[in-house]
Design an enzyme around this catalytic site. Structure first.
Site, PDB file in Angstrom:
ATOM      1  N   GLU A 171      -6.776  -7.848  -0.701  1.00 14.33           N
ATOM      2  CA  GLU A 171      -7.335  -7.783   0.650  1.00 14.33           C
ATOM      3  C   GLU A 171      -8.813  -7.481   0.562  1.00 14.33           C
ATOM      4  O   GLU A 171      -9.201  -6.339   0.400  1.00 14.33           O
ATOM      5  CB  GLU A 171      -6.668  -6.680   1.492  1.00 14.33           C
ATOM      6  N   GLU A 205       0.826  -1.213   0.000  1.00 14.03           N
ATOM      7  CA  GLU A 205       0.000   0.000   0.000  1.00 14.03           C
ATOM      8  C   GLU A 205       0.861   1.265   0.000  1.00 14.03           C
ATOM      9  O   GLU A 205       0.628   2.189   0.780  1.00 14.03           O
ATOM     10  CB  GLU A 205      -0.957   0.005   1.203  1.00 14.03           C
TER      11      GLU A 205
HETATM   12  C1  NAG Z   1     -14.646  -8.460   0.657  1.00 18.61           C
HETATM   13  O1  NAG Z   1     -15.588  -9.338   0.235  1.00 18.61           O
HETATM   14  C2  NAG Z   1     -16.804  -9.179   0.870  1.00 18.61           C
HETATM   15  C3  NAG Z   1     -17.718 -10.199   0.369  1.00 18.61           C
HETATM   16  O2  NAG Z   1     -17.108 -11.405   0.277  1.00 18.61           O
HETATM   17  C4  NAG Z   1     -17.382  -7.864   0.587  1.00 18.61           C
HETATM   18  O3  NAG Z   1     -18.569  -7.717   1.284  1.00 18.61           O
HETATM   19  C5  NAG Z   1     -16.434  -6.880   1.035  1.00 18.61           C
HETATM   20  O4  NAG Z   1     -16.894  -5.641   0.687  1.00 18.61           O
HETATM   21  C6  NAG Z   1     -15.099  -7.109   0.430  1.00 18.61           C
HETATM   22  N1  NAG Z   1     -14.209  -6.208   1.015  1.00 18.61           N
HETATM   23  C7  NAG Z   1     -13.038  -6.022   0.547  1.00 18.61           C
HETATM   24  C8  NAG Z   1     -12.236  -5.021   1.205  1.00 18.61           C
HETATM   25  O5  NAG Z   1     -12.621  -6.617  -0.356  1.00 18.61           O
END
Ligand code: NAG
Ligand code: NAG
Ligand code: NAG
Ligand code: NAG
Ligand code: NAG
Ligand code: NAG
Ligand code: NAG
Ligand code: NAG
Ligand code: NAG
Ligand code: NAG
Ligand code: NAG
Ligand code: NAG
Length: 795
Positions: A254, A183
Site C-alpha cells: 500500500e 495489518e
Molecule cells: C507512495 O508512493 C508515493 C510516491 O509514489 C510516495 O510519495 C508515498 O510516500 C508512498 N506512500 C506509501 C504509503 O507508500
C-alpha cells in the site's frame, strides 16, 4: 553549465502490462523479487476495488491503469457483500469479482488478491458480515474456534471459486499473489500468545489452500515462512525494516496516493513528486520490486458501505479520480516514472549496487551487471537544489529528487520535474431542481414511547439492536411532570455518531462526534409541560467501525441520560429500529404506495422525491448537494451513498459536495431521485452537474529531461474525449514566473508565444509544441534557460 547529459536517447520504451498467460505461469520468489516463469520482475500495481465502481466502468479503469504503466491490479475481497447472511452468497453486479478478475486478465494484467477476509479498507465493519457478531462465543481475529471456522470457510469459498474459474496463474489465470489477514501486527499484542497462534494458524490455513502462488501478509513482521511480509505506508524506504528473511522480496502493498478522508476532515493532497521520490527510493534502496498504489482508483462508497465517519467518495485524489477521469499530473508523472524504471529492470534485478557519495545528502546509486547492463539513480535527499559532477558530467538535482539514467548515460526522468500537464476538473450544472413544484415530501414521524414495539429497562447497545439494518435507532421515554413550565438540563452521553433530541415531537437540539473520538455528550435545556412528556432521541451511526482488537464487542449508541440530576439511564425505554420511510422503502418500490405531499419548506427528518430525465452525453455526472445538511440519496432505488455537507472542515468547506451518479443507474427518462434529509437542507439549490476537464496547463523547461520517445523537450496538451482546445488563456516561451496554479510573464518572453501556440493547438483535441527557440522564431534572451508555460481551455 548545468545540463542533463547529452541529447540522444537510444532507448526503447517497454510498454506496461504483463504478458497474457496462456498455459499457466509458475510464480515463486527469491530475495530480489517475485519470479514469474523463471524471470525476476519489477511490478507496478494499483488498487481498484470492484464494488467501488460500476461494472460498465471496469474495462476503462483497467485500460487506463495499463496505459499508466501498471502490471498488476490489486483488490480486496469484500466478505460482507458476498455473504450477507450465513451461506447466502451474492456475486452479482458490482459484486461480480470473477468478472472483474477476468477483465483484468483479458487486458493482460496480473491480479493481487487480498482475501483478508478481514480487510479494514475504510469499509463497513472492516468487511466482516455483521452476522458474525452474533455467533456464539466468537472473538474476531484471534485464536478463537468460531472465528477461525468462519474465516476458513469463506477463504476456502473464494479460493475454490478462483480455482474453478482457473484464475490462478498456475492455471493460466492472472492471480499471482494472495493475501491473508490485513495489518494484523497492530492488534496482535492485544491477544498475547493467542495472537501469535492465530498468525501461525492463518498461515497454515492459507498455504493449505494449495494455490501454487505466494501468499503475503502486509504489515506483519513475523509472518511465518513461506508467507511474505510486506510494507504499507507513505515512506517504506524509511520506515520499514524489510522482509523477515533474506529469501523474501521487498514488496510494498500500500503506497498511499492520498489518504482516507472522514467527514469534517480535509483531503490529504499527496504531490506526485513526493510519490515518485519515495517509490523510486524504495526500489533502489530497499531493493523494492513491487509497489502498489493505494488507491489507483478509489471510487465510491455506495449505500451504507463506508466505515465510521468515512466520506462517500473514496480516494478521489488518486491517479484515476472518483469518476474514473485521469488526474493529471499525478497519473502521467507516475506513468513516466514506471517507464523509466522499467528500462532499468535488468540492471536492478540482476546487477550489483554501488553507492557513490557525491555531496552531502547526494548519492549515486549504480546498478550494473557483468553483462554490461547499467542504471544510475542520482539521489538528492536534501532540501536544497544541488549541482553534482558524476562521471565527468554535471547534473542539476532539484531538492528531494532522483534522476533516473537507464543505461547509465542519459537522464530519462527526474522525480521532481513534472512534464505532464495539469488538468482542472470542473462541475457544470446541467439540470437544476430549483422549482418547488418539482418536489414532493414525506415527513418522518417522531415515535412516542407507546408506539415502539421493543422496550427494555436501560439503554441498549445500538449495533446489537439494529443488526446494521439501518443507521438509525430511536430511543424514547415517557416522563411525568408535576410543575408547570419547568426547565431542565437534558444531558446524554453516546457512542453513536450523531444525536437528534426531541421533546414532545419538537427538535430541541443535535450534536455529533468525529472520527477521532469514541463518544460525545449532548446537552440542551428543555422545558417540560405539566403532565405527560415524551422524549425521543434519534441515534445515528455513519458506518460501523472497521478496525481494532475486539471489534465484536465495540459499543455504540446512548449509554447515559440525565435530566437535571435525575439519572434515567436504567428507566424503561422504548425502541424503534430504522425509519418509517426505510420500512416502507419509499426510495424504491414503496415510493408509489405512500401519499406524498407537495413540497413546502425545509423541514427536518424528511424524505423528498423528484423525477428527472437523463442528461445527454457520456460525461460522468454528480449531484451537487452543497445546500443540504446530512442524509442519504437514492437514484432509481439504488443508494449513491450518505452525504454530510453540514459537517465543515477547518477551512469551512464540506468534506464532500458532489456525489457520484453512475450513468448506469439511469434510464433515459423518468428517473426517481429520493433524498432523506435530517436537517434543514435547501432542496432548491441542488443541481445535477457534468464532471469534466475544462482546463489544461503545461509547463516544461530546458532542464526537463525529454520524454522517453522524443529527442527534445516538448509540451503535450490534450483535452478529454469530445472536447477541443478552445482558447489559449496564457502562453509564454521565455522565463515566465510561477507555475500552472499562478503565473505571469517574466523578463524574457518570445513575442509570438501566443500566436505560435494558438496555431499549433486551437481547435484540436491535443497538440505537441516543440520547445525549441527556432520554433518560436529565435532566441529572445540567449544564455537564459527557457521555459514554456501554456494554459488552455477545453470545450
Ligand atoms: C507512495 O508512493 C508515493 C510516491 O509514489 C510516495 O510519495 C508515498 O510516500 C508512498 N506512500 C506509501 C504509503 O507508500
Ligand atoms: C517453478 O520455478 C521454480 C524456480 O523458480 C522451480 O524450482 C520449480 O520447480 C518450478 N515449478 C514448476 C511447477 O514448474
Ligand atoms: C461453509 O459453511 C456452509 C454452511 O454454513 C457450508 O454449506 C459450506 O459447505 C461451507 N463451505 C466450506 C468451503 O467449508
Ligand atoms: C493441499 O495439499 C495437501 C497435500 O497434498 C493435501 O493434504 C490437502 O488436502 C490439500 N488441500 C486442499 C484444500 O486441497
Ligand atoms: C560495476 O561498475 C563498477 C565501477 O563503476 C565496477 O567496479 C564493477 O566491477 C561493476 N560491476 C559489475 C558486476 O560489472
Ligand atoms: C533522507 O532524509 C531523511 C530526513 O530528511 C532521512 O530520514 C532519510 O533516512 C534520508 N534517506 C536517505 C536515503 O538518505
Ligand atoms: C573522466 O575524465 C577523465 C579525464 O578526462 C578520464 O580519464 C575518465 O576516464 C573519465 N571518466 C569517465 C567515467 O568517463
Ligand atoms: C431555475 O434554473 C433555470 C436554469 O436551469 C433558470 O432558467 C431558472 O430561472 C431558475 N429558476 C429559479 C426560480 O431560480
Ligand atoms: C444482543 O442482544 C441480544 C438480545 O437481542 C442479547 O441477548 C445479547 O446479550 C446482546 N449482546 C450484546 C453483546 O449486547
Ligand atoms: C410527579 O409526581 C409523581 C406522583 O406524585 C411522582 O411519582 C413523580 O416522581 C413526580 N415527578 C417529578 C419530576 O417530581
Ligand atoms: C467519553 O467517555 C469517557 C470514558 O467514559 C469519558 O471520560 C469522557 O468524558 C467522555 N467524553 C465525552 C465528550 O463525553
Ligand atoms: C447513571 O446510571 C447508570 C446506570 O445505572 C450508571 O452507569 C451511571 O454511572 C449513572 N450516572 C451517574 C452520573 O450517576
Amino acid at each position: 553549465m548545468v545540463w542533463f547529459g547529452c541529447c540522444i536517447v537510444l532507448l526503447v520504451v517497454v510498454g506496461g502490462g504483463g504478458t497474457v498467460v496462456v498455459n499457466g505461469a509458475n510464480v515463486t520468489y527469491d530475495g530480489r523479487s517475485l519470479i514469474i516463469n523463471g524471470q525476476r520482475q519489477i511490478l507496478f500495481s494499483g488498487s481498484i476495488h470492484y464494488p467501488r465502481s460500476t461494472p460498465d466502468m471496469w474495462p476503462s479503469l483497467i485500460a487506463k491503469a495499463k496505459q499508466g504503466g501498471l502490471d498488476v491490479i490489486q483488490t480486496y475481497v469484500f466478505w460482507n457483500l458476498h455473504e450477507p447472511q450465513p451461506g447466502q452468497y451474492d456475486f452479482n453486479g458490482r459484486n461480480d469479482i470473477v468478472s472483474f478478475i477476468k477483465q483484468v486478465h483479458e487486458q493482460g494484467l496480473y491480479v493481487s488478491l487480498r482475501i483478508g477476509p478481514f480487510i479494514e479498507a475504510e469499509w463497513n465493519y472492516g468487511g466482516l458480515p455483521f452476522w458474525l457478531h452474533d455467533v456464539r462465543g466468537i472473538i474476531f481475529r484471534t485464536n478463537n474456534q468460531p472465528f477461525k471456522r468462519h474465516m476458513q470457510n469463506f477463504t476456502t469459498k473464494i479460493v475454490d471459486m478462483m480455482k474453478a474459474e482457473k484464475l490462478f496463474a498456475s492455471q493460466g489465470g492472472p492471480i499471482i499473489l494472495s493475501q491473508i489477514e490485513n495489518e494484523y501486527t497492530s492488534i496482535e499484542g492485544a491477544f498475547h500468545e493467542d495472537g501469535q497462534r492465530y498468525v501461525k494458524w492463518a498461515t497454515q490455513m492459507a498455504v493449505g489452500q494449495n494455490t501454487s502462488e505466494p501468499w503475503i501478509m502486509c504489515k506483519q513482521d513475523d509472518a511465518p515462512d513461506p508467507v511474505i511480509n510486506t510494507c504499507n505506508g507513505m515512506r517504506c524506504e524509511e520506515t520499514w525494516k524489510g522482509p523477515n528473511s533474506p529469501n523474501k522480496p521487498s514488496l510494498w502493498t500500500e503506497n498511499w496516493t492520498s489518504f482516507l478522508q472522514a467527514y469534517g476532515e480535509n483531503a490529504l493532497v499527496r504531490k506526485p513528486q513526493d510519490l515518485a521520490f519515495h517509490t523510486t527510493l524504495f526500489i533502489i534502496k530497499m531493493k523494492g520490486s513491487f509497489v502498489n498504489y493505494y488507491m489507483y482508483h478509489g471510487g465510491t462508497n455506495f449505500g451504507r458501505t463506508s466505515a465510521s465517519y468515512i466520506v462517500t467518495a473514496y480516494y478521489d485524489l488518486a491517479p484515476l479520480d472518483e469518476y474514473g477521469i485521469i488526474r493529471q499530473p499525478k497519473y502521467g508523472h507516475l506513468r513516466d516514472m514506471h517507464a523509466a524504471i522499467k528500462l532499468c529492470s535488468q540492471a536492478l534485478l540482476y546487477g550489483q549496487l554501488t553507492i557513490e557519495p557525491l555531496d552531502q545528502n547526494q548519492d549515486a546509486y549504480v546498478y550494473n551487471t557483468s553483462s554490461g547492463e547499467c542504471a544510475v539513480f542520482l539521489v538528492n535527499n536534501g532540501s536544497r537544489e544541488g549541482v553534482v559532477v558524476f562521471w565527468n558530467t554535471t547534473y542539476n538535482l532539484p531538492s528531494k529528487s532522483i534522476s533516473i539514467l537507464p543505461g547509465c548515460k542519459t537522464v530519462a526522468f527526474n522525480t521532481a520535474m513534472v512534464s505532464t500537464q495539469v488538468s482542472t476538473r470542473s462541475m457544470q450544472p446541467i439540470l437544476r431542481f430549483n422549482s418547488t413544484q418539482q418536489w414532493e415530501e414525506f415527513r418522518e414521524v417522531v415515535p412516542e414511547f407507546e408506539q415502539t414495539s421493543l422496550t427494555s429497562n436501560g439503554l441498549l447497545e445500538q449495533m446489537n439492536t439494529t443488526k446494521d439494518t439501518s443507521d438509525y435507532l430511536w430511543y424514547t421515554i415517557r416522563m411525568q411532570e408535576n410543575s408547570s413550565g419547568a426547565e431542565y438540563m437534558l444531558r446524554a452521553n453516546t457512542r453513536g455518531h450523531v444525536l437528534h433530541a426531541y421533546v414532545n415531537g419538537v427538535l430541541v437540539g443535535s450534536a455529533h462526534g468525529n472520527r477521532k473520538v469514541s463518544n460525545f455528550t449532548f446537552e440542551s435545556t428543555i422545558s417540560l409541560s405539566t403532565g405527560s412528556n415524551n422524549i425521543s432521541f434519534l441515534s445515528i451511526m455513519v458506518g460501523l467501525p472497521d478496525s481494532g482488537a475486539y471489534m465484536e464487542s465495540k459499543r455504540a449508541g446512548l449509554y447515559e441520560v440525565l435530566i437535571q440530576d435525575v439519572n434515567i439511564t436504567s428507566y424503561s425505554w422504548g425502541y424503534q429500529v430504522g425509519l418509517l420511510g426505510e420500512k416502507l422503502s419509499v426510495y424504491d418500490k414503496g415510493s408509489s404506495n405512500i401519499s406524498w405531499s407537495q413540497y413546502s419548506s425545509p423541514h427536518t427528518l424528511t424524505w423528498y422525491k423528484t423525477v428527472f430525465d437523463s442528461p445527454k452525453g457520456e460525461e460522468p455526472i454528480a449531484l451537487n448537494l452543497g445546500s443540504m445538511g446530512k442524509g442519504e440519496a437514492w437514484i432509481n432505488g439504488q443508494s449513491i451513498g450518505r452525504y454530510w455537507v453540514s459537517f465543515k472542515t477547518s477551512t469551512g468547506f464540506p468534506s464532500q459536495t458532489w456525489y457520484n451518479v453512475p450513468r448506469s443507474f439511469l434510464k433515459p427518462t423518468g428517473n426517481l431521485l429520493v433524498l432523506f434529509e435530517e436537517e434543514y437542507g435547501n432542496l432548491l439549490n441542488i443541481s445535477l452537474d457534468t464532471v469534466s476537464i475544462n482546463k489544461v496547463c503545461g509547463h516544461v523547461s530546458d532542464s526537463h529531461p525529454p520524454p522517453l520517445n522524443s529527442l527534445e523537450p516538448r509540451l503535450h496538451l490534450w483535452c478529454p474525449h469530445e472536447r477541443n482546445i478552445s482558447k489559449i488563456i496564457f502562453a509564454s516561451h521565455g522565463n515566465p514566473l510561477g507555475n500552472c496554479e499562478s503565473y505571469s510573464i517574466g523578463n524574457c518572453h518570445s513575442a509570438n508565444s501566443q500566436n505560435m501556440v494558438e496555431k499549433a493547438c486551437l481547435g484540436r483535441r491535443e497538440c505537441l509544441i516543440s520547445h525549441t527557440t527556432e520554433n518560436f522564431g529565435g532566441d529572445p534572451c540567449p544564455g537564459t534557460l527557457k521555459t514554456l508555460l501554456v494554459d488552455a481551455k477545453c470545450e
